[in-house]
Design a protein around this motif. Structure first.
Motif, PDB file in Angstrom:
ATOM      1  N   GLY A 286      37.366   3.386  36.487  1.00 40.21           N
ATOM      2  CA  GLY A 286      38.770   3.657  36.765  1.00 40.21           C
ATOM      3  C   GLY A 286      38.981   4.540  37.984  1.00 40.21           C
ATOM      4  N   PHE A 287      38.053   5.448  38.243  1.00 44.50           N
ATOM      5  CA  PHE A 287      38.185   6.327  39.405  1.00 44.50           C
ATOM      6  C   PHE A 287      38.146   5.524  40.706  1.00 44.50           C
ATOM      7  CE2 PHE A 287      36.677   9.184  36.102  1.00 44.50           C
ATOM      8  CZ  PHE A 287      37.457  10.307  36.302  1.00 44.50           C
ATOM      9  N   PHE A 288      37.348   4.468  40.721  1.00 39.18           N
ATOM     10  CA  PHE A 288      37.163   3.714  41.958  1.00 39.18           C
ATOM     11  C   PHE A 288      38.328   2.770  42.241  1.00 39.18           C
ATOM     12  CE2 PHE A 288      32.749   4.612  40.496  1.00 39.18           C
ATOM     13  CZ  PHE A 288      32.424   5.493  41.518  1.00 39.18           C
ATOM     14  N   TYR A 289      38.713   1.967  41.264  1.00 39.92           N
ATOM     15  CA  TYR A 289      39.737   0.974  41.576  1.00 39.92           C
ATOM     16  C   TYR A 289      41.155   1.557  41.592  1.00 39.92           C
ATOM     17  CZ  TYR A 289      41.665   0.232  36.846  1.00 39.92           C
ATOM     18  OH  TYR A 289      42.305   0.380  35.635  1.00 39.92           O
ATOM     19  N   LYS A 290      41.373   2.704  40.934  1.00 43.78           N
ATOM     20  CA  LYS A 290      42.713   3.284  40.897  1.00 43.78           C
ATOM     21  C   LYS A 290      42.943   4.308  41.999  1.00 43.78           C
ATOM     22  CE  LYS A 290      44.739   4.333  37.071  1.00 43.78           C
ATOM     23  NZ  LYS A 290      45.057   4.941  35.758  1.00 43.78           N
ATOM     24  N   TRP A 291      41.925   5.128  42.298  1.00 49.02           N
ATOM     25  CA  TRP A 291      42.156   6.274  43.180  1.00 49.02           C
ATOM     26  C   TRP A 291      41.210   6.329  44.374  1.00 49.02           C
ATOM     27  CZ3 TRP A 291      41.493   8.945  37.956  1.00 49.02           C
ATOM     28  CH2 TRP A 291      42.680   8.846  37.200  1.00 49.02           C
ATOM     29  N   TRP A 292      39.932   6.432  44.125  1.00 50.94           N
ATOM     30  CA  TRP A 292      39.005   6.780  45.188  1.00 50.94           C
ATOM     31  C   TRP A 292      38.834   5.666  46.226  1.00 50.94           C
ATOM     32  CZ3 TRP A 292      34.269   9.546  42.499  1.00 50.94           C
ATOM     33  CH2 TRP A 292      34.759  10.641  41.758  1.00 50.94           C
ATOM     34  N   MET A 293      38.733   4.414  45.754  1.00 56.22           N
ATOM     35  CA  MET A 293      38.419   3.306  46.664  1.00 56.22           C
ATOM     36  C   MET A 293      39.387   2.141  46.477  1.00 56.22           C
ATOM     37  SD  MET A 293      34.248   3.367  46.314  1.00 56.22           S
ATOM     38  CE  MET A 293      34.005   2.363  47.776  1.00 56.22           C
ATOM     39  N   HIS A 294      40.597   2.456  46.083  1.00 57.39           N
ATOM     40  CA  HIS A 294      41.575   1.408  45.778  1.00 57.39           C
ATOM     41  C   HIS A 294      41.794   0.464  46.957  1.00 57.39           C
ATOM     42  CE1 HIS A 294      45.676  -0.274  45.755  1.00 57.39           C
ATOM     43  NE2 HIS A 294      45.489  -0.411  44.458  1.00 57.39           N
ATOM     44  N   ASP A 295      42.041   1.007  48.145  1.00 56.30           N
ATOM     45  CA  ASP A 295      42.351   0.174  49.309  1.00 56.30           C
ATOM     46  C   ASP A 295      41.153  -0.681  49.726  1.00 56.30           C
ATOM     47  OD1 ASP A 295      44.872   1.223  49.326  1.00 56.30           O
ATOM     48  OD2 ASP A 295      44.455   2.710  50.897  1.00 56.30           O
ATOM     49  N   ILE A 296      39.956  -0.138  49.561  1.00 58.32           N
ATOM     50  CA  ILE A 296      38.749  -0.895  49.917  1.00 58.32           C
ATOM     51  C   ILE A 296      38.524  -2.032  48.934  1.00 58.32           C
ATOM     52  CG2 ILE A 296      36.232  -0.756  50.120  1.00 58.32           C
ATOM     53  CD1 ILE A 296      36.593   2.130  51.074  1.00 58.32           C
ATOM     54  N   ILE A 297      38.645  -1.753  47.651  1.00 59.00           N
ATOM     55  CA  ILE A 297      38.377  -2.761  46.625  1.00 59.00           C
ATOM     56  C   ILE A 297      39.379  -3.906  46.696  1.00 59.00           C
ATOM     57  CG2 ILE A 297      38.413  -3.158  44.117  1.00 59.00           C
ATOM     58  CD1 ILE A 297      37.107  -0.387  43.827  1.00 59.00           C
ATOM     59  N   TYR A 298      40.642  -3.594  46.922  1.00 54.85           N
ATOM     60  CA  TYR A 298      41.678  -4.630  46.955  1.00 54.85           C
ATOM     61  C   TYR A 298      41.950  -5.152  48.371  1.00 54.85           C
ATOM     62  CZ  TYR A 298      43.009  -3.788  42.079  1.00 54.85           C
ATOM     63  OH  TYR A 298      43.017  -3.698  40.704  1.00 54.85           O
ATOM     64  N   TYR A 299      41.140  -4.776  49.331  1.00 54.69           N
ATOM     65  CA  TYR A 299      41.405  -5.082  50.734  1.00 54.69           C
ATOM     66  C   TYR A 299      41.559  -6.579  51.002  1.00 54.69           C
ATOM     67  CZ  TYR A 299      40.698  -5.460  55.782  1.00 54.69           C
ATOM     68  OH  TYR A 299      40.842  -5.765  57.104  1.00 54.69           O
ATOM     69  N   THR A 300      40.668  -7.395  50.474  1.00 48.73           N
ATOM     70  CA  THR A 300      40.700  -8.837  50.777  1.00 48.73           C
ATOM     71  C   THR A 300      41.820  -9.559  50.047  1.00 48.73           C
ATOM     72  OG1 THR A 300      39.178  -9.400  48.969  1.00 48.73           O
ATOM     73  CG2 THR A 300      38.208  -8.825  51.112  1.00 48.73           C
ATOM     74  N   GLY A 301      42.261  -9.019  48.896  1.00 49.17           N
ATOM     75  CA  GLY A 301      43.262  -9.700  48.085  1.00 49.17           C
ATOM     76  C   GLY A 301      42.695 -10.831  47.253  1.00 49.17           C
ATOM     77  N   ASN A 302      41.436 -11.172  47.470  1.00 45.95           N
ATOM     78  CA  ASN A 302      40.787 -12.258  46.731  1.00 45.95           C
ATOM     79  C   ASN A 302      40.267 -11.728  45.395  1.00 45.95           C
ATOM     80  OD1 ASN A 302      38.476 -13.952  45.796  1.00 45.95           O
ATOM     81  ND2 ASN A 302      38.994 -15.160  47.601  1.00 45.95           N
ATOM     82  N   PRO A 303      40.735 -12.271  44.259  1.00 45.40           N
ATOM     83  CA  PRO A 303      40.326 -11.732  42.957  1.00 45.40           C
ATOM     84  C   PRO A 303      38.815 -11.705  42.739  1.00 45.40           C
ATOM     85  CG  PRO A 303      42.199 -13.199  42.696  1.00 45.40           C
ATOM     86  CD  PRO A 303      41.738 -13.334  44.124  1.00 45.40           C
ATOM     87  N   PHE A 304      38.118 -12.733  43.208  1.00 45.18           N
ATOM     88  CA  PHE A 304      36.676 -12.790  42.968  1.00 45.18           C
ATOM     89  C   PHE A 304      35.932 -11.736  43.784  1.00 45.18           C
ATOM     90  CE2 PHE A 304      38.232 -17.063  41.937  1.00 45.18           C
ATOM     91  CZ  PHE A 304      37.737 -17.187  40.644  1.00 45.18           C
ATOM     92  N   ILE A 305      36.338 -11.544  45.028  1.00 45.94           N
ATOM     93  CA  ILE A 305      35.707 -10.513  45.857  1.00 45.94           C
ATOM     94  C   ILE A 305      36.036  -9.128  45.313  1.00 45.94           C
ATOM     95  CG2 ILE A 305      35.631  -9.489  48.163  1.00 45.94           C
ATOM     96  CD1 ILE A 305      36.149 -12.256  49.306  1.00 45.94           C
ATOM     97  N   ILE A 306      37.289  -8.937  44.905  1.00 45.92           N
ATOM     98  CA  ILE A 306      37.699  -7.662  44.293  1.00 45.92           C
ATOM     99  C   ILE A 306      36.839  -7.362  43.072  1.00 45.92           C
ATOM    100  CG2 ILE A 306      39.579  -6.516  43.035  1.00 45.92           C
ATOM    101  CD1 ILE A 306      41.524  -8.099  44.852  1.00 45.92           C
ATOM    102  N   TYR A 307      36.667  -8.363  42.240  1.00 47.86           N
ATOM    103  CA  TYR A 307      35.916  -8.210  40.998  1.00 47.86           C
ATOM    104  C   TYR A 307      34.453  -7.871  41.266  1.00 47.86           C
ATOM    105  CZ  TYR A 307      34.071  -9.572  36.379  1.00 47.86           C
ATOM    106  OH  TYR A 307      33.440  -9.603  35.158  1.00 47.86           O
ATOM    107  N   ILE A 308      33.812  -8.627  42.136  1.00 49.41           N
ATOM    108  CA  ILE A 308      32.401  -8.393  42.452  1.00 49.41           C
ATOM    109  C   ILE A 308      32.217  -7.024  43.083  1.00 49.41           C
ATOM    110  CG2 ILE A 308      30.447  -9.160  43.857  1.00 49.41           C
ATOM    111  CD1 ILE A 308      31.076 -10.940  41.444  1.00 49.41           C
ATOM    112  N   THR A 309      33.176  -6.610  43.912  1.00 48.24           N
ATOM    113  CA  THR A 309      33.089  -5.301  44.561  1.00 48.24           C
ATOM    114  C   THR A 309      33.099  -4.176  43.528  1.00 48.24           C
ATOM    115  OG1 THR A 309      34.253  -6.153  46.513  1.00 48.24           O
ATOM    116  CG2 THR A 309      34.147  -3.757  46.250  1.00 48.24           C
ATOM    117  N   LEU A 310      34.018  -4.243  42.560  1.00 50.96           N
ATOM    118  CA  LEU A 310      34.079  -3.196  41.538  1.00 50.96           C
ATOM    119  C   LEU A 310      32.836  -3.213  40.653  1.00 50.96           C
ATOM    120  CD1 LEU A 310      35.601  -0.885  40.236  1.00 50.96           C
ATOM    121  CD2 LEU A 310      36.757  -2.544  38.752  1.00 50.96           C
ATOM    122  N   ILE A 311      32.352  -4.403  40.309  1.00 55.31           N
ATOM    123  CA  ILE A 311      31.125  -4.487  39.509  1.00 55.31           C
ATOM    124  C   ILE A 311      29.982  -3.795  40.242  1.00 55.31           C
ATOM    125  CG2 ILE A 311      29.329  -6.046  38.668  1.00 55.31           C
ATOM    126  CD1 ILE A 311      31.471  -8.047  37.948  1.00 55.31           C
TER     127      ILE A 311
END
Length: 340
Positions: A286-311
């Motif tokens: 939760g720290f990464f996708y909500k606060w610390w790295m939110h813009d990086i994780i959601y940068y592409t807008g592609n759900p699969f890339i977002i998902y793999i990045t957080l994993i």
């Protein structure tokens, strides 16, 4: 017919992977991404809603595992049970809490006031959150990290477990009626415990009847697979809190299907690997996708890339946490404390 430790890790691996999808894509209005829309329904979001079942997997495995360990005991020694269970549960939680929360509060945000509110109860909520039970006050009272509400749930279920096991030993129907009655209570107090009590009880009963299932559950596996998907879809269509009742049925049918499908060895090994680090991944993602790295994780807008990045981020950090624990002797300390 028993679930081994390996099987439990496979199930926890499934749970943590679908939990990450659930949190990433449940609310597109908060976390912008490019969903695939068919007939007005976003596919990523619809799957995310169904992935809420991840909590039921963790709860079911907990109820099953405790009963495998303590189910043959005539009487649980309460002091020994609570000390061993809560030492492991809470020290792992506090290890992450004391690292990640100060970094957020002092640097990356949000502050305590932003998370809990700036009223006179702020300090009390911080203390209750540190103890993992702040959401006992109701479903609208959140932890600093919202995903940590699960700790309040599992702590309450652990506290109840000796009573639940005694009821199961006397008459299993008493236990089932008790679980349903508590689930149906109207109050929001202890809400997070009440809604998952039936799933926890099903995990217990599944363990107690390990040796009988082959004889009493007659339908072929194909019927169980169809039943599982119908229940899963039915749960998705239910509004309000009633859908939590479906979780118990999903877990019974889903675990039974899992036990009777052979093969997929490499897939199970991969899932078991994630299961091994599932608790750390749960605590930190939760720290990464909500606060610390939110813009990086959601940068592409592609759900699969977002998902793999957080994993990838969550897994790497979880592995690092376990390495740090080894270096600091944290696990040896835990083993010593649990032996007292």
């Amino acid at each position: 017919m028993k679930l081994s430790v390996y099987d439990s890790n496979v199930l926890k691996g499934i749970a943590i992977l679908i939990m990450l999808w659930h949190h990433l894509f449940l609310r597109p209005e908060m976390y912008a991404y490019n969903d695939i829309v068919i007939h007005g329904h976003g596919i990523a979001q619809e799957i995310a809603i169904m992935c809420k079942v991840c909590v039921a997997i963790f709860v079911f495995v907990s109820g099953y595992g405790l009963t495998e360990k303590y189910g043959d005991w005539a009487n649980i020694k309460l002091k020994d049970f609570y000390w061993k269970r809560f030492t492991k549960l809470m020290f792992n939680y506090w290890f992450v809490w004391l690292i990640f929360v100060p970094i957020s509060v002092l640097w990356l945000g949000p502050s305590f006031a932003e998370s809990y509110g700036s009223d006179k109860f702020l300090q009390g909520r911080v203390v209750l959150d540190f103890l993992g039970i702040v959401n006992w006050l109701g479903p609208t009272v959140y932890n600093y990290n919202a995903a940590w509400w699960f700790y309040g749930c599992i702590i309450g279920l652990y506290l109840l477990y000796p009573l639940l096991l005694r009821m199961a030993k006397q008459n299993e129907y008493y236990l089932i009626v008790f679980a349903i009655a508590v689930f149906c209570l109207p109050s929001d107090f202890l809400f997070c415990i009440r809604i998952y009590l039936p799933v926890f009880v099903c995990g217990m009963l599944y363990s107690l009847h390990d040796n009988e299932r082959t004889y009493h559950i007659a339908p072929p596996i194909s019927v169980w697979i169809i039943t599982f998907f119908f229940i899963l879809i039915g749960r998705h269509k239910i509004q309000g809190n009633d859908f939590y009742v479906y979780d118990a049925l999903i877990m019974i049918s889903g675990v039974y299907v899992y036990q009777h499908i052979s093969g997929f060895i490499r897939t199970k090994q991969c899932l078991a690997f994630f299961g091994k680090y599932s608790m750390d991944m749960f605590l930190i993602h939760g720290f990464f996708y909500k606060w610390w790295m939110h813009d990086i994780i959601y940068y592409t807008g592609n759900p699969f890339i977002i998902y793999i990045t957080l994993i990838a981020i969550s897994l790497v950090v979880a592995i690092a946490i376990e390495k740090v624990k080894q270096i600091l002797g944290f696990n040896r300390m835990m083993k010593y404390l649990r032996s007292l």
